[in-house]
Design a protein around this motif. Structure first.
Motif, PDB file in Angstrom:
ATOM      1  N   LEU A 260       0.861  -1.190   0.000  1.00 11.55           N
ATOM      2  CA  LEU A 260       0.000   0.000   0.000  1.00 11.55           C
ATOM      3  C   LEU A 260       0.890   1.231   0.000  1.00 11.55           C
ATOM      4  O   LEU A 260       1.622   1.471   0.964  1.00 11.55           O
ATOM      5  CB  LEU A 260      -0.880   0.000   1.248  1.00 11.55           C
ATOM      6  N   PHE A 261       0.841   2.001  -1.054  1.00 12.25           N
ATOM      7  CA  PHE A 261       1.728   3.148  -1.203  1.00 12.25           C
ATOM      8  C   PHE A 261       1.052   4.430  -0.712  1.00 12.25           C
ATOM      9  O   PHE A 261      -0.022   4.809  -1.190  1.00 12.25           O
ATOM     10  CB  PHE A 261       2.134   3.320  -2.667  1.00 12.25           C
ATOM     11  N   ASN A 262       1.684   5.096   0.236  1.00  9.66           N
ATOM     12  CA  ASN A 262       1.184   6.387   0.710  1.00  9.66           C
ATOM     13  C   ASN A 262       1.515   7.486  -0.295  1.00  9.66           C
ATOM     14  O   ASN A 262       2.547   7.423  -0.978  1.00  9.66           O
ATOM     15  CB  ASN A 262       1.794   6.744   2.063  1.00  9.66           C
TER      16      ASN A 262
ATOM     17  N   LEU B 228      -3.194  10.384   0.262  1.00 15.08           N
ATOM     18  CA  LEU B 228      -3.684   9.107   0.788  1.00 15.08           C
ATOM     19  C   LEU B 228      -2.700   8.542   1.807  1.00 15.08           C
ATOM     20  O   LEU B 228      -1.502   8.435   1.532  1.00 15.08           O
ATOM     21  CB  LEU B 228      -3.877   8.102  -0.348  1.00 15.08           C
ATOM     22  N   HIS B 229      -3.236   8.176   2.977  1.00  8.09           N
ATOM     23  CA  HIS B 229      -2.417   7.521   4.000  1.00  8.09           C
ATOM     24  C   HIS B 229      -3.064   6.189   4.342  1.00  8.09           C
ATOM     25  O   HIS B 229      -4.245   6.120   4.682  1.00  8.09           O
ATOM     26  CB  HIS B 229      -2.319   8.383   5.263  1.00  8.09           C
ATOM     27  N   ASN B 230      -2.290   5.115   4.239  1.00 10.00           N
ATOM     28  CA  ASN B 230      -2.790   3.777   4.516  1.00 10.00           C
ATOM     29  C   ASN B 230      -2.398   3.337   5.931  1.00 10.00           C
ATOM     30  O   ASN B 230      -1.328   3.675   6.431  1.00 10.00           O
ATOM     31  CB  ASN B 230      -2.205   2.784   3.507  1.00 10.00           C
TER      32      ASN B 230
ATOM     33  N   ARG C 128      -2.101 -10.128   3.790  1.00  9.79           N
ATOM     34  CA  ARG C 128      -1.419  -9.253   4.737  1.00  9.79           C
ATOM     35  C   ARG C 128      -0.841  -8.076   3.965  1.00  9.79           C
ATOM     36  O   ARG C 128      -0.550  -8.187   2.775  1.00  9.79           O
ATOM     37  CB  ARG C 128      -0.329 -10.019   5.484  1.00  9.79           C
ATOM     38  N   TYR C 129      -0.657  -6.964   4.674  1.00 12.28           N
ATOM     39  CA  TYR C 129      -0.304  -5.725   4.001  1.00 12.28           C
ATOM     40  C   TYR C 129       1.008  -5.138   4.507  1.00 12.28           C
ATOM     41  O   TYR C 129       1.369  -5.267   5.680  1.00 12.28           O
ATOM     42  CB  TYR C 129      -1.414  -4.689   4.203  1.00 12.28           C
ATOM     43  N   LEU C 130       1.693  -4.459   3.601  1.00 13.91           N
ATOM     44  CA  LEU C 130       2.895  -3.698   3.917  1.00 13.91           C
ATOM     45  C   LEU C 130       2.686  -2.285   3.403  1.00 13.91           C
ATOM     46  O   LEU C 130       2.466  -2.077   2.208  1.00 13.91           O
ATOM     47  CB  LEU C 130       4.123  -4.317   3.238  1.00 13.91           C
ATOM     48  N   VAL C 131       2.729  -1.309   4.292  1.00 16.52           N
ATOM     49  CA  VAL C 131       2.597   0.084   3.884  1.00 16.52           C
ATOM     50  C   VAL C 131       3.962   0.595   3.416  1.00 16.52           C
ATOM     51  O   VAL C 131       4.971   0.392   4.092  1.00 16.52           O
ATOM     52  CB  VAL C 131       2.084   0.957   5.050  1.00 16.52           C
ATOM     53  N   VAL C 132       3.971   1.226   2.270  1.00 15.25           N
ATOM     54  CA  VAL C 132       5.187   1.867   1.767  1.00 15.25           C
ATOM     55  C   VAL C 132       5.045   3.361   2.048  1.00 15.25           C
ATOM     56  O   VAL C 132       4.305   4.065   1.361  1.00 15.25           O
ATOM     57  CB  VAL C 132       5.375   1.616   0.257  1.00 15.25           C
ATOM     58  N   PRO C 133       5.733   3.851   3.079  1.00 12.93           N
ATOM     59  CA  PRO C 133       5.607   5.274   3.419  1.00 12.93           C
ATOM     60  C   PRO C 133       6.219   6.147   2.331  1.00 12.93           C
ATOM     61  O   PRO C 133       6.980   5.660   1.479  1.00 12.93           O
ATOM     62  CB  PRO C 133       6.376   5.386   4.734  1.00 12.93           C
TER      63      PRO C 133
END
Length: 206
Positions: free
Chosen positions: A98-100, A104-106, A168-173
């Motif tokens: 999930l790219f911020n 948009l902030h995930n 499952r998710y990984l946020v990419v700040p």
């Protein structure tokens, strides 16, 4: 939205879930009967806490910041992109990145239990498994983020993703400013565990 004092930083107040209690009980029985070596259990925990920890995820994020082609692959098939770095296994079979952005902030939660991408982030923090976080992250994400010290502009959409056993998710700040010429190794040092869950941002460049 209500803004109650959080207990994320007080793990001693967090109760174990029924599943965790059963795991503890089973572990005790196996150790008592000699089927499991306590040292082996400790070694596994140590590996996830110190060797895997958030370090693998930080490398994934740093590579996405540095390599547009890898970033595109991560967006399209995070499981394969992450596995290409040698990070695969249980708790990471099905991943999404999930790219911020500026608008948009995930943020990630697991409302049913504590599904978490162990293969890239190591052991989940205590607060991630705690009922208050799991219950409030969906209902009042901005209030929860504020309690972590993160206040976002009103124009920024906060999107909450509920992890499951299937995904499952990984946020990419977002990449910090002033890091244009930085190496991947140096960039990885700016990526925090919380930023990859979405309860924080990457560290600012010094």
């Amino acid at each position: 939205m209500p803004h109650d004092h959080h207990d994320h930083d007080h793990p001693e107040h967090s109760e174990l879930s029924p599943i965790e209690l059963r795991v503890r009980a089973l572990e005790s029985i196996l150790v008592e009967k000699g089927y499991v070596d306590p040292a082996a259990v400790d070694a596994i925990i140590q590996t996830y806490e110190t060797e895997i920890g958030p370090h693998r995820g930080a490398r994934v994020v740093a590579m996405a910041w540095s390599d547009p082609a890898f970033a595109d692959w991560l967006k399209q098939d995070a499981t394969a992109a992450i596995a290409s770095l040698g990070y695969s296994g249980r708790q990471g079979e099905h991943m999404a990145a999930l790219f911020n952005t500026d608008t948009l902030h995930n943020m990630v939660v697991c409302t049913l239990c504590s599904c978490y991408p162990w293969t890239v982030l190591g052991l989940p923090p205590v607060w991630y498994k705690a009922p208050p976080y799991r219950a409030r992250a969906i209902k009042e994400p901005r209030a929860v983020l504020a309690e972590f010290g993160l206040t976002l502009p009103a124009t920024t959409e906060v999107r909450v993703w509920d992890s499951t056993a299937e995904m499952r998710y990984l946020v990419v700040p977002q990449r910090p400013k002033g890091t244009e010429r930085w190496s991947e190794e140096k960039l990885a040092g700016l990526v925090t565990r919380d930023s990859m869950i979405g309860t924080g941002l990457a560290r600012a460049a010094q």
